[in-house]
Design an enzyme around this catalytic site. Structure first.
Site, PDB file in Angstrom:
ATOM      1  N   GLU A   1      -1.324   3.158  -5.258  1.00  0.00           N
ATOM      2  CA  GLU A   1      -2.007   3.145  -3.965  1.00  0.00           C
ATOM      3  C   GLU A   1      -1.060   3.673  -2.903  1.00  0.00           C
ATOM      4  OE1 GLU A   1      -3.988  -0.345  -2.503  1.00  0.00           O
ATOM      5  OE2 GLU A   1      -4.618  -0.979  -4.506  1.00  0.00           O
TER       6      GLU A   1
ATOM      7  N   GLU B   1      -2.000  -6.136  -6.862  1.00  0.00           N
ATOM      8  CA  GLU B   1      -1.136  -6.687  -5.813  1.00  0.00           C
ATOM      9  C   GLU B   1      -0.943  -8.196  -5.987  1.00  0.00           C
ATOM     10  OE1 GLU B   1      -1.768  -3.550  -2.136  1.00  0.00           O
ATOM     11  OE2 GLU B   1      -3.032  -5.345  -2.165  1.00  0.00           O
TER      12      GLU B   1
END
Length: 475
Positions: free
Chosen positions: A360, A170
């Protein structure tokens, strides 16, 4: 059948949220060891007893049991991360820690024993603490060299065991959480835009360097970036609201653009000019960015947000933005939007024309352990099954739209410590771990109802999702 042959079904964890053993076998401290309350409080000076991550779910000692459970579900891929400070305890050491290297050898061997491909994140919110304290994390250009040394070591060591790699977890989250994402100890309120975006540049260069080195050492490797996907909708059809959406999405698109296109986009150059930001970059660094772009784009997807030019629409999700009045929310206030996943898959592929990997996606919920009727214990997590099923139906729709999707790994496939809140009670897994927010519990593992559902999804290559849809319509 929408899901392509070779689709990689599996689950995902992060070393700092599951391994524990924070000081075992030569491991150094990392930033998570001084973040006992997640992102909700200031870091401590030293590790404290209330930090659940110090033990986590003890995956370090129990990984064989857990990998066997993943294999029972039929996993084709397991996403995990390497703890940088297990390999280089301080981050700038002259030599790696052999015990740390051996642990991941053993972990990857265990995966491959069951035919499970490791998908490895090189840096997942666990910058070595020494690099944070001495260099202020990715604020320092020096971290590029330390990261290069680290990636050369792990690519060389695991060249025959790992072919799917992600450079940073991320990476765009550094704009929201500079300590968590970038190891930057300067408080957010004191961090200048100049310093923040210079840190981003250092990470971009390091990521491109890792891609270059990975392709040299492991020619068949697939190396991807990983971004936090946060599709944004306008509050109204007003043109000003649409421009607000465009600006919000630019800040996330920027990180994908840098990894896929390798040049600073015009919209960010304008933002830099208007905010007095001047990125210090050498010609060699700019060439590296251009020439060593990623093979695929991976991302996390949990929420969508709304934006508008003026006013507010109540509290938004944890990542900012405004509430969407048409969506329900999880126990932690994250709004649930399965169609947003189809939207973002189409949008990302239209923009980058690269294979995509959902690494995810999941529902954090307050699970309750109950008797299973056969002398054991389980969790009747129908809400999680509905959540994941609804999202996978939208993945199927995106694939039918023509989007090449490599795979899908649910977040926290086994319960672990939450990154945002540092709680055990925010559970995502198919496997319940008996540990509580106060640190009590046996650490015993129990299969939830969703464990058997996901096993069916994988075994039928997604065909059972049609049955789930029909059953929901009957209800």
């Amino acid at each position: 059948m929408a899901f392509p042959k070779g689709f990689l079904w599996g689950g995902a964890v992060a070393a700092n949220q599951c391994e524990g053993a924070y000081n075992a076998d030569g491991k150094g401290l990392d930033i998570q060891d001084i973040m006992p309350h997640g992102i909700t409080d200031a870091p401590t000076e030293e590790p404290t007893a209330d930090n659940l991550k110090l033990t986590a779910i003890d995956f370090y000692h129990r990984y064989k049991e857990d990998i066997a459970l993943f294999a029972e579900m039929g996993f084709k891929v397991f996403r995990t991360s390497i703890a940088w400070s297990r390999i280089y305890p301080n981050g700038d050491d002259a030599e790696p820690n052999e015990a740390g290297l051996q642990f991941y050898d053993d972990l990857f061997d265990e995966c491959r024993k069951y035919g499970i491909e490791p998908l490895v994140t090189i840096s997942h919110y666990e910058t070595p603490l020494h690099l944070a304290k001495t260099y202020n994390g990715w604020m320092s250009h020096d971290l590029i060299g330390f990261y290069e040394c680290y990636v050369r070591t792990i690519f060389t060591r695991y060249r025959d065991k790992v072919k799917y790699w992600l450079t940073f977890n991320e990476i765009n989250s550094v704009l929201h959480e500079p300590l968590l994402s970038g190891g930057i100890l300067t408080p957010k309120s004191e961090l200048s835009l100049q310093d923040l975006y210079q840190a981003c540049h250092h990470e971009f260069v390091a990521s491109a360097l890792a891609t270059k080195i990975g392709h040299e050492i492991i020619p068949e490797a697939q190396i991807g970036c990983m971004i936090l996907a946060m599709p944004t909708y306008p509050l109204t059809p007003a043109p000003d609201d649409m421009i607000a959406v465009m600006r919000a999405e630019h800040f996330n698109d920027f990180f994908g653009d840098m990894h896929v296109r390798g040049v600073y986009p015009g919209y960010m150059n304008r933002y830099f000019r208007e905010n007095g930001i001047e990125i210090r970059a050498t010609e060699e660094e700019l060439r590296l960015l251009r020439e060593h772009t990623v093979d695929f784009v991976s991302f996390s997807y949990y929420v969508s947000i709304c934006e508008g030019a003026g006013g507010t629409a109540g509290g938004g999700n944890i990542l900012g933005g405004k509430k969407n009045p048409y969506l329900k929310a999880s126990d932690w206030g994250w709004q649930i939007d399965p169609q947003g996943l189809r939207y973002v898959l189409n949008r990302f592929y239209d923009r980058w024309q690269k294979p995509l990997f959902i690494v995810e996606n999941g529902l954090g919920a307050k699970d309750v352990l109950v008797a299973d009727g056969a002398g054991g214990r389980t969790v009747a997590d129908d809400d999680r099954i509905d959540y994941l099923s609804d999202h996978l139906v939208q993945v199927e729709e995106a694939i039918t739209d023509g989007v090449p999707v490599m795979g899908y790994t649910t977040w926290g496939c086994i319960d672990l410590v939450s990154a945002s809140t540092a709680q055990m009670s925010k559970r995502y897994g198919f496997i319940y771990v008996d540990r509580n927010d106060d640190g009590t519990g046996t650490l015993a593992r129990y299969r939830k109802k969703s464990f058997h559902w996901y096993k069916d999804v994988i075994a039928t290559h997604g065909e059972c999702l049609k049955r789930c849809v029909k059953e929901s319509l009957i209800k």
